[in-house]
Design a protein around this motif. Structure first.
Motif, PDB file in Angstrom:
ATOM      1  N   SER A 366       0.837  -1.207   0.000  1.00 52.85           N
ATOM      2  CA  SER A 366       0.000   0.000   0.000  1.00 52.85           C
ATOM      3  C   SER A 366       0.870   1.255   0.000  1.00 52.85           C
ATOM      4  CB  SER A 366      -0.919  -0.010   1.217  1.00 52.85           C
ATOM      5  OG  SER A 366      -1.660   1.185   1.309  1.00 52.85           O
ATOM      6  N   ASP A 367       1.945   1.237   0.785  1.00 55.33           N
ATOM      7  CA  ASP A 367       2.873   2.373   0.817  1.00 55.33           C
ATOM      8  C   ASP A 367       3.503   2.611  -0.552  1.00 55.33           C
ATOM      9  OD1 ASP A 367       2.354   2.778   3.467  1.00 55.33           O
ATOM     10  OD2 ASP A 367       4.282   2.045   4.208  1.00 55.33           O
ATOM     11  N   ILE A 368       3.815   1.532  -1.256  1.00 55.60           N
ATOM     12  CA  ILE A 368       4.436   1.661  -2.578  1.00 55.60           C
ATOM     13  C   ILE A 368       3.462   2.305  -3.563  1.00 55.60           C
ATOM     14  CG2 ILE A 368       5.308   0.343  -4.558  1.00 55.60           C
ATOM     15  CD1 ILE A 368       6.476  -1.644  -2.466  1.00 55.60           C
ATOM     16  N   VAL A 369       2.189   1.922  -3.486  1.00 54.08           N
ATOM     17  CA  VAL A 369       1.182   2.549  -4.360  1.00 54.08           C
ATOM     18  C   VAL A 369       1.096   4.044  -4.079  1.00 54.08           C
ATOM     19  CG1 VAL A 369      -1.292   2.658  -4.875  1.00 54.08           C
ATOM     20  CG2 VAL A 369      -0.164   0.433  -4.670  1.00 54.08           C
ATOM     21  N   VAL A 370       1.094   4.423  -2.793  1.00 52.39           N
ATOM     22  CA  VAL A 370       1.046   5.840  -2.419  1.00 52.39           C
ATOM     23  C   VAL A 370       2.256   6.575  -2.970  1.00 52.39           C
ATOM     24  CG1 VAL A 370       1.153   7.465  -0.483  1.00 52.39           C
ATOM     25  CG2 VAL A 370      -0.353   5.487  -0.356  1.00 52.39           C
ATOM     26  N   LEU A 371       3.450   6.027  -2.787  1.00 50.60           N
ATOM     27  CA  LEU A 371       4.675   6.685  -3.240  1.00 50.60           C
ATOM     28  C   LEU A 371       4.711   6.798  -4.763  1.00 50.60           C
ATOM     29  CD1 LEU A 371       7.409   7.898  -2.430  1.00 50.60           C
ATOM     30  CD2 LEU A 371       8.400   5.616  -2.675  1.00 50.60           C
ATOM     31  N   ARG A 372       4.313   5.737  -5.450  1.00 53.25           N
ATOM     32  CA  ARG A 372       4.291   5.779  -6.918  1.00 53.25           C
ATOM     33  C   ARG A 372       3.407   6.914  -7.426  1.00 53.25           C
ATOM     34  NH1 ARG A 372       0.676   1.545 -10.030  1.00 53.25           N
ATOM     35  NH2 ARG A 372      -0.830   2.903  -8.954  1.00 53.25           N
ATOM     36  N   ASN A 373       2.209   7.022  -6.849  1.00 49.98           N
ATOM     37  CA  ASN A 373       1.286   8.063  -7.287  1.00 49.98           C
ATOM     38  C   ASN A 373       1.788   9.458  -6.945  1.00 49.98           C
ATOM     39  OD1 ASN A 373      -0.397   6.038  -8.220  1.00 49.98           O
ATOM     40  ND2 ASN A 373      -1.631   5.985  -6.349  1.00 49.98           N
ATOM     41  N   LEU A 374       2.545   9.579  -5.859  1.00 50.59           N
ATOM     42  CA  LEU A 374       3.135  10.869  -5.500  1.00 50.59           C
ATOM     43  C   LEU A 374       4.217  11.289  -6.480  1.00 50.59           C
ATOM     44  CD1 LEU A 374       3.531  10.825  -1.604  1.00 50.59           C
ATOM     45  CD2 LEU A 374       2.303  12.529  -2.941  1.00 50.59           C
TER      46      LEU A 374
END
Length: 526
Positions: A366-374
């Motif tokens: 989930s953290d990786i999805v957040v970082l990717r979108n950022l």
């Protein structure tokens, strides 16, 4: 006269206690800050740059350096590489890991895997589909199914050998031409004027090199030797897992994780291949019986085995006799970042929770999805001020999901452990009976556990619903003074379990997250 002065005395005492608490807390914070600065100096080296530029001494310039290629590091490398970033991954050991945790991926984590385009990494490793949990207590059991009705038929939990899963993700990340995987040990982060510029590392041949990038992401796991430079770690070790593999064993409920509410603490079982079942025995505290002296085998045979379902009893004894017994401390650590330009922590290096609920990989993905979108709106990571602003948002945006899963793990572990306290016994029994009711009473908590509905308010509501349900059972049909006292203790105990965890996770960001930044563009949920 004494009665008239009593309120004043109480008020004065409260003020006095508040002042003492404030002074003690302040001193602890000052001491912690001093220790943090000392720790940072050990894992961060200052560097001199020419014209403000940093150049790698052995490879061409890259956009991102990732330290560690476990679940978080390998998934992140593929994700950023697929977005066109030049990625350099440095991993201490690129051979297949052999661990006793990180083997159960919840359905919410599997959805994140799909979102990252990594769902094929659970194929060709004999991974097993998991559709829920079976909960056992005192010879009774209840089945808790994941609420998967609204999802595609392929969506479910997955259980597997951790090492096989990681190697599949490493292979997929390494297949991208702009991702370089290198075996080496990172010695320190390289800092220039308060900004992390890269890392100093030792190759597998013993050569010391430096690598530079505008963004360094540390994902070197629970034993991270770099985290002290990027966060204020408060690691707690409430228990240890004793792990074994049961062979050719049929679990009572196929394709389900099994939780036995044993004494003194829970026992977990779940399939990791078509012929193997992982068994994890929780032992409270940081000391476990000695394996070499035979104390462990005796403990497992005399204390643990009699509490197991009869279907797994013989396979359990056979695994103990085989002797392949391993232990691992269970760590929990709230995320307490030390914001540093040019660097970020992720995975178990950044945030840990008790592995009882199997939420670690879900949080990491989930953290990786957040970082990717950022990072997607940023074509150039060399714009340090803009990059820093984007990274600061990461800590806020991850909070609701991560903190819900973390809080649930810590609270469930405390409730599921046996206790001589009458109120906690009632809480444990109430939790089992509440989940056994089925319908919304089981679907709500299981949707939280599975990562399908990680909402903080839903977590608090269900937790106190269990407590109130327990009190109601005590008071009906005729309350006695003893039962009223136990009920009051139960509510107090429930508050004492969940509120300290929520406070450690950060109440404001967990329940009242800041407005999503305008530059954060998450893709629509499919």
């Amino acid at each position: 006269m004494a009665d008239q002065c009593m309120p004043g005395w109480i008020l004065a005492a409260l003020f006095g206690l508040s002042a003492i608490y404030y002074l003690v807390t302040k001193k602890k914070e000052q001491r912690a800050n001093k220790d943090l600065l000392e720790a940072r100096s050990e894992s961060v080296n200052s560097i001199a740059t020419t014209s403000g530029e940093c150049r790698s001494s052995n490879v061409s310039d890259v956009d991102v350096i990732i330290v560690g290629a476990g679940v978080a590091g390998a998934a992140l490398a593929h994700t950023l590489g697929k977005d066109g970033r030049q990625v350099h991954v440095i991993e201490r050991d690129l051979t297949e890991p052999d661990r006793i945790v990180g083997e159960l991926l919840q359905p919410g984590g599997y959805l994140k895997l799909i979102e990252l385009g990594l769902e094929d990494c659970v194929e060709k490793i004999d991974a097993q589909r998991v559709f829920g949990y079976a909960l056992f207590k005192d010879g009774k059991h209840t089945r808790l199914s994941y609420p998967l009705e609204k999802f595609h038929s392929d969506v479910a939990g997955r259980s597997f050998h951790n090492g096989r899963f990681i190697q599949r993700m490493r292979d997929k990340a390494g297949s991208l031409p702009n991702v370089q995987l290198e075996q080496g040990t990172v010695i320190s982060l390289l800092e220039d004027k308060g900004t992390i510029r890269g890392v100093q590392y030792k190759t597998k041949d013993g050569l010391e090199l430096k690598a530079f990038a505008p963004l360094t992401i540390v994902c070197d796991g629970c034993f991270s030797n770099l985290r002290r430079s990027l966060c204020n770690p408060n690691v707690d070790v409430p228990s240890c897992f004793v792990g074994m593999v049961l062979e050719n064993c049929q679990l009572p409920c196929a394709n389900h994780g099994h939780v036995i509410l044993g004494d003194p603490s829970p026992i977990l079982m779940y399939p990791i291949s078509s012929t193997e079942v992982r068994c994890l025995v929780d032992v409270p505290g940081q000391k476990v019986p000695s394996i070499s002296s035979g104390e462990m085998a005796k403990y497992l045979k005399t204390v643990v085995a009699p509490q197991l379902p009869p279907e797994v009893y013989d396979a359990f004894l056979a695994a103990v006799d085989k002797g392949h017994i391993r232990t691992m401390p269970n760590r929990s650590m709230p995320a307490a970042p030390y914001p540093t330009p040019g660097a970020l922590l992720m995975g178990d290096a950044f945030n840990m929770r008790h592995p009882l609920t199997g939420g670690g990989m879900t949080v990491a993905l989930s953290d990786i999805v957040v970082l990717r979108n950022l990072l997607r709106p940023l074509p150039n990571l060399n714009d340090a001020p803009t990059l820093c602003k984007y990274l600061e948002s990461f800590y806020t945006l991850r909070k609701p999901v991560a903190s819900t899963i973390n809080t649930l793990a810590g609270a469930l572990y405390k409730v599921f452990c046996a206790s001589p306290d009458l109120a906690m016994k009632e809480m444990r029994q109430a939790c089992f009976d509440y989940l056994s009711l089925g319908g919304v009473f089981s679907a709500g908590p299981v949707s939280l556990l599975s990562g399908l509905n990680p909402r903080p308010l839903s977590l608090v509501a269900h937790f106190f619903a269990v407590a109130i349900y327990g009190v109601g059972r005590l008071l009906l049909p005729f309350p006695s003074p003893k039962r009223v006292w136990i009920g009051a203790r139960l509510i107090s105990g429930a508050s004492g379990i969940i509120f300290p965890i929520i406070r450690a996770e950060g109440v404001r960001q967990m329940f009242f997250p800041a407005t999503v930044p305008a530059y954060y563009r998450a893709p629509p949920v499919k």
